[in-house]
Scaffold this active site. Structure first.
Site, PDB file in Angstrom:
ATOM      1  N   CYS A  39       7.150   5.834   0.846  1.00 29.58           N
ATOM      2  CA  CYS A  39       7.607   4.496   0.461  1.00 29.58           C
ATOM      3  C   CYS A  39       8.304   4.435  -0.892  1.00 29.58           C
ATOM      4  O   CYS A  39       8.832   3.389  -1.262  1.00 29.58           O
ATOM      5  CB  CYS A  39       6.419   3.537   0.463  1.00 29.58           C
ATOM      6  SG  CYS A  39       5.482   3.598   2.004  1.00 29.58           S
ATOM      7  N   HIS A  54       5.937  -3.151  -6.179  1.00 35.54           N
ATOM      8  CA  HIS A  54       5.772  -2.526  -4.865  1.00 35.54           C
ATOM      9  C   HIS A  54       5.138  -3.553  -3.922  1.00 35.54           C
ATOM     10  O   HIS A  54       5.635  -3.773  -2.833  1.00 35.54           O
ATOM     11  CB  HIS A  54       4.910  -1.273  -4.995  1.00 35.54           C
ATOM     12  CG  HIS A  54       4.841  -0.461  -3.758  1.00 35.54           C
ATOM     13  ND1 HIS A  54       5.950   0.067  -3.139  1.00 35.54           N
ATOM     14  CD2 HIS A  54       3.768  -0.085  -2.998  1.00 35.54           C
ATOM     15  CE1 HIS A  54       5.586   0.736  -2.058  1.00 35.54           C
ATOM     16  NE2 HIS A  54       4.264   0.662  -1.957  1.00 35.54           N
ATOM     17  N   HIS A 110       8.157  -4.388   4.842  1.00 36.36           N
ATOM     18  CA  HIS A 110       8.095  -3.185   3.994  1.00 36.36           C
ATOM     19  C   HIS A 110       8.962  -2.113   4.649  1.00 36.36           C
ATOM     20  O   HIS A 110       8.624  -1.579   5.701  1.00 36.36           O
ATOM     21  CB  HIS A 110       6.633  -2.739   3.894  1.00 36.36           C
ATOM     22  CG  HIS A 110       6.415  -1.540   3.025  1.00 36.36           C
ATOM     23  ND1 HIS A 110       7.400  -0.959   2.270  1.00 36.36           N
ATOM     24  CD2 HIS A 110       5.270  -0.793   2.804  1.00 36.36           C
ATOM     25  CE1 HIS A 110       6.900   0.083   1.618  1.00 36.36           C
ATOM     26  NE2 HIS A 110       5.619   0.194   1.925  1.00 36.36           N
TER      27      HIS A 110
END
Length: 825
Positions: free
Chosen positions: A187, A322, A362
């Site tokens: 990620c 994040h 995401h």
């Protein structure tokens, strides 16, 4: 030991800021541009939907067991409308190869192209450069499925499934020679890619870098894994920093930013959207589990990033976090942020926090760049969009003590006495973490006030549109019309026309729409998009060979006319600027103003005509360049060779003006003593007929079937009578100077001396000579050459033939009136 860890590394790395000059994106909710992305963000809504029915149908149909497993799988997330559509022909890719390409390759290729155009860089102009490509990628759903289909495997399967090709495909298609890396750190991958791009730019490894990331959920496998781990929210929606946070929602899409060193971007007059001051990448190390975050490691990362940037964290106004919305992740991240951003920060000026994941999901390998683009847009617009899916702050986080606050409502960028700054975080579940430090763009030179021309809005402008196919051109026309009615409503027509002409790469299918106002432009664009006939629209396909570009042909004596240039003086500022730049040379060398002579129309004598031909040509060349046209090669006809040399870069503009003035001043001595005649005979044949005759010579090879003869008045009159008696086509040339004949001999020594001191450079593009027997000669354009240019016959036909043999097919005459164009065809 702690001090050793904190101080390890090299802080002597060059810290030159990196400019973000362009962005491209493709996200859920129909987002296909930074403008569309900003509209979604400022709406405060999410773009979460159910997985498209066809997306995972093949898995469900494979077996009852698969179907049962899929029924237990989270089916909501941020999905793109279309991952199959792709204009393969536009990129020169065969349909079969395109079918075997992971959609991530296709989408990154498209978004990279769009990002370059957003930066004002025509993609084709980077061919052969050291431009770098750094792309984060983590999903192999499509590639794995292709490799598991054993009967369907063929030659293109491997590269179509390869991670490396997500970046390499961009480099290959655009012929880029710099680093080309696909990065997988889960990620954090796209932020790590940006970090690597920043390092490469600072090290001088590349002049331009494309950096970003992509994620496509082509299969359900990873969603099932994350379901099993309890990481995904049951409703597919991230609720970052909210009391209801219960896992993240997955998303797909791609984002790419175009980066340059700040000094280079300023030198190139690029639009700078924001500046990357610094970045850092680290690892969590050993935590409670390989997927468990570490507040200590994150705080260490933030300190390193801001030390690298030379920025006090207390001056950061906003952090694009994040912010996954997981029960463990959000509290750990805010604890790390509090350690760094709360120090020295007043209680009444908390650091604002947000995350784009609630809006679009995401994006995992593409998540960081999605947040980066959001932060750049927020800096650029001086406004922070509201956090989607945010109702009540997570009670597990001590917000006041941490000096943090989630942006719950649309918020103007906080006023302060320091430069506007933002941070962007991206954390990978394998432990690799990254942070980017952003700052507002430096103040740019303001756009000039609208000219009288723009204010009146009566001048017809050209709006070119390109695509790989006719259908693509019509689709682009429709898209431009839609943009003009929405995001482009306040953009000037001059800016739009310039962007389309100068900052877009040409393609085979083309259209040009003419319009002088916005309503007419939109009407004509929509008519063309719907294939309805309407005036003011021209379309077609580029000629075979046109990809080599156009040869600009600068004609010689005869293209002048009284009144030329007056409209350009009034309407084209760049035309007037060129005349003003050479005016001091004209006044010093020959005693008149080129601007004034164009206005007065006083073109009676050769010493005025030829300098004005030069002035028209170099000023016209500047106008064409301003409108996005550039030569691939040049040819000059007689005096036109001086303008050709200037455009090719062999002579400077003022030196070219000095040469033409001195040449023309010498011609006063021979004016009125000669004559010129065109006859419909090939150059070699005329040469044979005049071999034993004095007083006349073959002076110009005008075309394969016609020649201009120059010499004594009596000799030219005698030849005219003779050839007319042989029923040949004969035409008197309007000149009392016998150019390119023995009449020039008394002038050559002085011309050679007058030109000898002028500085010359190697040409920047092919410069075909019409003065020498070999058109491709690289002889320096020194005094001897310019004497040959005046004395030797003009081998125009031979120069054009050489250019055709070299693959050129398009020739454009640059002059006040066409005099050689008919000879080329």
């Amino acid at each position: 030991m702690k001090d050793l860890i904190e101080d390890s590394g090299t802080d002597g790395v060059a810290r030159e800021p990196i400019a973000v000059i362009g962005m491209g994106c493709r996200f859920a909710g129909g987002v296909d541009s930074p403008d569309a992305y900003w509209r979604l963000l400022t709406s405060g809504k999410d773009a979460i939907s159910e997985v498209p029915p066809e997306r995972w149908a093949g898995y469900a149909n494979a077996s009852p067991q698969n179907a049962a497993a899929l029924r237990r799988t989270t089916r909501y997330g941020g999905f793109l409308d279309d991952i199959a559509g792709f204009d393969a022909e536009f990129f020169g890719i065969t349909p079969r190869e395109a079918e075997l390409m992971d959609p991530q390759q296709r989408i990154v290729l498209e978004v990279s192209w769009e990002a370059l155009e957003h930066a004002g860089i025509p993609p084709h102009t980077l061919a052969g450069s050291d431009t770098g490509v750094f792309i984060g990628v983590g999903s192999d759903d499509y590639g794995r499925r292709m490799l598991e289909d054993l009967p369907g495997i063929e030659a293109w399967t491997g590269i179509g499934a390869a991670f490396c090709a997500v970046a390499n495909r961009v480099s290959y298609t655009l012929d880029l020679r710099g680093s080309s890396l696909a990065v997988d750190t889960a990620c954090s991958a796209s932020l790590v890619s940006v970090h690597l791009a920043v390092q490469a730019l600072r090290a001088g490894e590349c002049p331009v870098a494309l950096a970003g990331g992509v994620n496509i959920m082509a299969g359900p496998g990873l969603t099932m894994v994350l379901d099993a781990a309890g990481a995904v929210s049951p409703d597919g929606r991230s609720k970052s920093f909210d009391a209801a946070a219960d896992g993240y929602g997955r998303g797909e899409g791609a984002g790419v930013v175009v980066l340059k060193r700040l000094s280079q971007a300023q030198r190139d007059n690029d639009r700078i959207l924001a500046v990357i001051k610094g970045s850092a990448v680290h690892q969590d190390g050993r935590t409670n589990g390989i997927m468990a975050p570490s507040a200590t490691a994150q705080a260490h990362l933030l300190r390193r990033a801001y030390r690298n940037a030379g920025v006090d964290p207390a001056t950061v106004d906003y952090v694009e976090a994040h912010g996954t919305g997981t029960k463990a992740g959000d509290p750990v991240e805010t604890r790390a942020m509090a350690e760094v951003f709360a120090v020295g920060r007043p209680a009444d000026r908390p650091c604002l926090v947000g995350s784009v994941k609630p809006n679009i999901g995401h994006l995992e390998a593409g998540a960081g760049v999605a947040g980066l683009i959001k932060a750049v847009l927020a800096l650029h617009h001086e406004h922070i969009p509201p956090q989607a899916n945010f109702e009540e702050p997570n009670p597990a986080i001590p917000w006041d003590e941490a000096r943090l606050r989630v942006v719950a409502d649309p918020t103007p960028w906080p006023a302060g006495d320091h430069t506007r700054r933002a941070g962007v975080s991206g954390y990978g579940y394998g432990g690799t973490i990254g942070h980017i430090v952003l700052e507002e763009a430096p103040e740019a030179v303001g756009r000039p006030e609208p000219t009288e021309r723009e204010a009146a809005d009566t001048v017809v402008r050209l709006f070119p549109i390109f695509a790989g196919t006719e259908a693509g051109v019509r689709a682009n026309a429709a898209g431009l019309a839609d943009w003009l009615l929405s995001d482009g409503a306040d953009t000037s027509l001059d800016d739009i026309a310039t962007t389309l002409a100068v900052h877009r790469s040409p393609a085979p299918a083309r259209a040009v729409v003419t319009a002088h106002d916005r309503d007419r432009l939109v009407t004509r664009l929509l008519a063309f998009a719907e294939d309805k006939p309407l005036d003011g629209i021209e379309s077609g396909t580029a000629l075979a060979g046109a990809e080599r570009g156009a040869v600009w042909v600068f004609s010689g004596h005869g293209s002048q006319w009284i009144g030329m240039g007056r409209e350009l003086l009034a309407e084209e500022p760049v035309f007037a600027r060129v005349l003003d730049e050479i005016e001091p040379v004209f006044l010093a060398e020959i005693g008149f103003s080129p601007r004034q002579v164009l206005i007065d129309g006083d073109l009676a004598e050769v010493e005025r005509i030829q300098p004005l031909i030069f002035a028209m040509q170099v000023a016209l060349a500047a106008v064409w360049r301003k409108h996005g046209l550039a030569p691939a090669a040049v040819i000059g006809h007689s005096v036109g060779e001086i303008a050709a040399a200037v455009v090719a870069g062999t002579l400077g503009l003022t030196d070219g003006a000095r040469l033409v003035c001195r040449r023309s001043a010498l011609l006063r001595r021979v004016a009125g003593k000669g004559a010129m005649l065109m006859v419909a005979l090939p150059f070699d044949e005329v040469g044979r007929q005049l071999a034993d005759r004095s007083g006349a010579a073959a002076a110009i090879s005008a075309s394969p079937r016609s020649t201009v003869v120059a010499g004594d008045v009596a000799a030219i009159e005698e030849l005219a009578t003779r050839w007319e008696g042989e029923s040949l086509v004969v035409r008197q040339v309007a000149s009392d100077v016998a150019f390119h004949s023995a009449h020039m001999d008394p002038l050559l020594q002085e011309l050679r001396a007058a030109a000898e001191g002028l500085p010359i450079s190697d040409p920047r593009l092919p410069l075909y000579s019409t003065a020498l027997a070999d058109p491709r000669s690289d002889a320096p354009r020194d005094g001897a050459y310019w004497a040959d240019n005046l004395r030797n016959p003009v081998r125009f036909t031979q120069a054009v033939t050489a250019a055709v043999e070299d693959g050129f097919r398009v020739f454009v005459e640059v002059s006040g009136h066409p005099v050689v164009a008919h000879s080329i065809g």
